[in-house]
Every structure is written in C-alpha cells, then in structure tokens.
Design a protein around this motif. Sequence first.
Motif, PDB file in Angstrom:
ATOM      1  N   GLN A   1     -56.898 -48.338 -26.225  1.00  6.77           N
ATOM      2  CA  GLN A   1     -55.538 -48.460 -26.734  1.00  6.77           C
ATOM      3  C   GLN A   1     -54.560 -47.548 -25.982  1.00  6.77           C
ATOM      4  N   ARG A   2     -55.058 -46.523 -25.322  1.00 15.48           N
ATOM      5  CA  ARG A   2     -54.194 -45.669 -24.501  1.00 15.48           C
ATOM      6  C   ARG A   2     -54.020 -46.242 -23.103  1.00 15.48           C
ATOM      7  N   GLY A   3     -54.899 -47.155 -22.738  1.00 13.06           N
ATOM      8  CA  GLY A   3     -54.811 -47.798 -21.433  1.00 13.06           C
ATOM      9  C   GLY A   3     -55.733 -47.177 -20.411  1.00 13.06           C
ATOM     10  N   CYS A   4     -56.222 -48.002 -19.527  1.00 13.02           N
ATOM     11  CA  CYS A   4     -57.083 -47.566 -18.433  1.00 13.02           C
ATOM     12  C   CYS A   4     -56.538 -48.165 -17.148  1.00 13.02           C
ATOM     13  N   ARG A   5     -56.374 -47.324 -16.168  1.00 10.24           N
ATOM     14  CA  ARG A   5     -55.866 -47.749 -14.868  1.00 10.24           C
ATOM     15  C   ARG A   5     -57.018 -47.690 -13.881  1.00 10.24           C
TER      16      ARG A   5
ATOM     17  N   VAL B   1     -66.054 -47.651 -26.221  1.00 12.56           N
ATOM     18  CA  VAL B   1     -66.703 -47.506 -27.510  1.00 12.56           C
ATOM     19  C   VAL B   1     -65.780 -48.075 -28.567  1.00 12.56           C
ATOM     20  N   ALA B   2     -66.317 -48.991 -29.377  1.00 11.15           N
ATOM     21  CA  ALA B   2     -65.525 -49.585 -30.457  1.00 11.15           C
ATOM     22  C   ALA B   2     -65.507 -48.640 -31.657  1.00 11.15           C
TER      23      ALA B   2
ATOM     24  N   ASP C   1     -53.720 -53.147 -28.196  1.00 12.67           N
ATOM     25  CA  ASP C   1     -52.705 -52.734 -29.159  1.00 12.67           C
ATOM     26  C   ASP C   1     -53.267 -51.837 -30.253  1.00 12.67           C
ATOM     27  N   ARG C   2     -54.566 -51.822 -30.400  1.00 13.03           N
ATOM     28  CA  ARG C   2     -55.257 -50.974 -31.380  1.00 13.03           C
ATOM     29  C   ARG C   2     -56.659 -50.710 -30.859  1.00 13.03           C
TER      30      ARG C   2
ATOM     31  N   LEU D   1     -55.474 -57.606 -26.023  1.00  7.88           N
ATOM     32  CA  LEU D   1     -55.759 -56.961 -24.741  1.00  7.88           C
ATOM     33  C   LEU D   1     -54.725 -57.423 -23.739  1.00  7.88           C
ATOM     34  N   GLU D   2     -54.072 -56.475 -23.095  1.00  7.53           N
ATOM     35  CA  GLU D   2     -53.112 -56.781 -22.032  1.00  7.53           C
ATOM     36  C   GLU D   2     -53.689 -56.299 -20.710  1.00  7.53           C
ATOM     37  N   VAL D   3     -53.584 -57.153 -19.700  1.00  3.16           N
ATOM     38  CA  VAL D   3     -54.087 -56.840 -18.366  1.00  3.16           C
ATOM     39  C   VAL D   3     -52.937 -57.005 -17.385  1.00  3.16           C
ATOM     40  N   THR D   4     -52.703 -55.991 -16.573  1.00  2.65           N
ATOM     41  CA  THR D   4     -51.688 -56.090 -15.525  1.00  2.65           C
ATOM     42  C   THR D   4     -52.350 -55.849 -14.177  1.00  2.65           C
ATOM     43  N   GLY D   5     -51.696 -56.367 -13.141  1.00  6.34           N
ATOM     44  CA  GLY D   5     -52.205 -56.186 -11.783  1.00  6.34           C
ATOM     45  C   GLY D   5     -53.048 -57.334 -11.292  1.00  6.34           C
ATOM     46  N   LEU D   6     -53.053 -58.449 -12.023  1.00  5.24           N
ATOM     47  CA  LEU D   6     -53.838 -59.615 -11.592  1.00  5.24           C
ATOM     48  C   LEU D   6     -53.029 -60.451 -10.607  1.00  5.24           C
ATOM     49  N   SER D   7     -53.698 -60.924  -9.568  1.00  3.08           N
ATOM     50  CA  SER D   7     -53.032 -61.799  -8.603  1.00  3.08           C
ATOM     51  C   SER D   7     -53.547 -63.233  -8.695  1.00  3.08           C
TER      52      SER D   7
END
Length: 141
Positions: free
Chosen positions: A44-48, A138-139, A61-62, A72-78
């Motif tokens: 939820q804090r994000g992983c880069r 970890v859930a 989001d949680r 789940l949001e994913v950015t950086g996909l081409s």
Amino acid sequence: MKRSRLLLSLAFAVLSTLVLLGVWLDRQRSAPAPAIRANCAELQRGCRIVLPDATVTLRTDRAPSALHPFRLEVTGLSSPATVRFGMAGMEMGPIAFPLSAENGRAALTATLPLCVQGRRDWLLWLDRPEGRIEVAFVAQG
C-alpha cells in the motif's frame, strides 16, 4: 564388411549428436528469462522496481488481505501484462488478471483467497513481454 559397419556406426554417432544438439538448442531458446525479484514489505506504500528497460511501480489502495478486495495500480508498463498471485510451494489456483496499459498505467481489483494453512507470504508475478517480475509481500491477517 568391417568398413560398412564402421561407416554405419559413424553415421549413427553423427546423427545422434545432431539430434541432441538440436534438442539442447531448442531448450536454450525456449527457456524463460529468470524473473527479476523484489520484496515489498508494504504494497500500500508502493514499490518501485528499476529495470533495464523501465521503472515499474506497484501500489495498492489498502494492505492486501484474504477475502477482502483491493485495488492494485501499476505504472511504467509499455505493453499489456498479466498479474498472477500465488505462494511459493503451494498451488493456489489460477489467480490471473490481464492488464492493458494506457499511458503506461493500469489497474485492477483483486481478492486473495484464504490459505487454509494460515500462511500470509504471497508472491505477485507481473508477466510482461520483456520478462517476469516477482514481488514477495505479506498479506494482512
């Protein structure tokens, strides 16, 4: 007679070598690239994840937990990708979600099943044409 047996043995040895070489080369070509592994203590804090061809960010989001939907949001996909969830050494069923990237961003809503053994150590596999990213998380209990 001895000469024909020798030629036959030699031909068999050459043919066998060529067949084995072909099988080995085929396996080398079809072997998937090793997954890029990352740990994400808190999704939820994000992983880069910095890759040679892109920087991919995953964020929920949680905190993911069994039987509770999360986004789940994913950015950086081409290109289009697939997200799968599972556990190491335990078959959790085909939990897979396709992602279509628009402007490098994609999102999905997922729900993790309850693990009857009480485990909470999950893996997220992001399969892209460029290769797989494996993220350990970890859930929540």
